[in-house]
Design an enzyme around this catalytic site. Structure first.
Site, mmCIF file in Angstrom:
data_model
loop_
_atom_site.group_PDB
_atom_site.id
_atom_site.type_symbol
_atom_site.label_atom_id
_atom_site.label_comp_id
_atom_site.label_asym_id
_atom_site.label_seq_id
_atom_site.Cartn_x
_atom_site.Cartn_y
_atom_site.Cartn_z
ATOM 1 N N CYS A 80 0.841 -1.199 0.000
ATOM 2 C CA CYS A 80 0.000 0.000 0.000
ATOM 3 C C CYS A 80 0.885 1.262 0.000
ATOM 4 O O CYS A 80 1.546 1.537 -0.986
ATOM 5 C CB CYS A 80 -0.974 -0.044 1.165
ATOM 6 S SG CYS A 80 -2.376 1.099 0.987
ATOM 7 N N HIS A 97 -3.471 -5.695 0.848
ATOM 8 C CA HIS A 97 -2.794 -6.006 2.108
ATOM 9 C C HIS A 97 -2.800 -7.511 2.398
ATOM 10 O O HIS A 97 -3.745 -8.033 2.992
ATOM 11 C CB HIS A 97 -3.498 -5.293 3.268
ATOM 12 C CG HIS A 97 -3.310 -3.817 3.294
ATOM 13 N ND1 HIS A 97 -2.325 -3.206 4.031
ATOM 14 C CD2 HIS A 97 -3.986 -2.824 2.672
ATOM 15 C CE1 HIS A 97 -2.407 -1.893 3.874
ATOM 16 N NE2 HIS A 97 -3.397 -1.630 3.055
ATOM 17 N N GLU A 117 -1.061 -8.954 4.646
ATOM 18 C CA GLU A 117 -0.948 -9.116 6.108
ATOM 19 C C GLU A 117 -2.290 -9.010 6.810
ATOM 20 O O GLU A 117 -2.399 -9.352 7.994
ATOM 21 C CB GLU A 117 0.045 -8.080 6.674
ATOM 22 C CG GLU A 117 -0.487 -6.665 6.851
ATOM 23 C CD GLU A 117 -0.543 -5.846 5.578
ATOM 24 O OE1 GLU A 117 -0.803 -4.631 5.672
ATOM 25 O OE2 GLU A 117 -0.341 -6.409 4.472
#
Length: 222
Positions: A86, A194, A196
């Site tokens: 990002c 994302h 994660e």
């Protein structure tokens, strides 16, 4: 294995990225933006999402000038692995570790949702846990995720199989539906979604866990 996660003023996904690495077996050290060097024996550097320096000038532009990013660029130049997510993708483009630029979303609105993606290549340490063409989903949360690159740059990315992920339903106007790209040596990945935020069942899916596991496997085998 050791991962260093960079922290800028305005980072808000650094701890999330650290968790993704730790779940895959990495020791993680948070590194402050004013540090001039990386910790010893680092295997991979993570540049997290957020709003570095408030994104007041141009997303990632100020962060790209920080002392730690000079160290990250040197690390990448020696063949080190770097993951930018990002805002981290924006920083890597501003640092010229990756080609292209991230611009304001085509709809001029912040987009935040789980986004369907397609794995465009499995030929990298980041994507080897998938098969080319796999349909996955990662969350997105960005206002300036519209990836643009000129015709020659796009042709080179395609010729060298360096488009890592594409959107199945383009949320921001990115050229060729690009969601993530690789460096020429395939050891630097920048992506807007994302991974994660998709590593535990409580996240809604665990599609991102395959990226961190693949990285761990690649680094152990290296």
């Amino acid at each position: 294995m050791k991962a260093a996660v960079v922290q800028f003023p305005g980072s808000n996904c650094d701890r999330d990225l650290a968790v993704g690495f730790r779940l895959a077996g990495f020791d993680v050290e948070i590194v402050w933006h004013k540090d001039a060097s990386l910790p010893d024996d680092v295997d991979i550097v993570g540049v997290p999402g957020g709003f570095s320096y408030g994104d007041y000038l141009r997303c990632g532009a100020i962060a790209a000038q920080s002392p730690i990013m000079r160290a990250v660029a040197e690390f990448a130049g020696r063949g080190g692995h770097v993951l930018g997510v990002c805002n981290g993708f924006q920083v890597l483009c501003e640092t010229r570790l990756l080609p292209g630029v991230l611009m304001r979303n085509a709809g001029l609105k912040f987009v935040c949702r789980s986004e369907p993606l397609r794995v465009a290549t499995a030929d990298s340490p980041f994507t080897s846990g998938y098969a080319k063409g796999d349909a996955i989903a990662y969350p997105i949360a960005h206002h300036d995720g519209n990836y643009q690159i000129d015709e020659d740059g796009l042709a080179l990315l395609r010729a060298e199989d360096r488009i890592a992920f594409t959107y199945r339903d383009n949320p921001n106007g990115s050229r060729a539906d690009i969601a993530g790209v690789l460096s020429a040596n395939r050891r630097v990945l920048g992506l807007m979604p994302h991974p994660e935020r998709a590593v535990e069942a409580s996240h809604g899916n665990e599609h991102g866990a395959a990226m961190f596991s693949a990285l761990a496997g690649a680094l152990v085998a290296a």
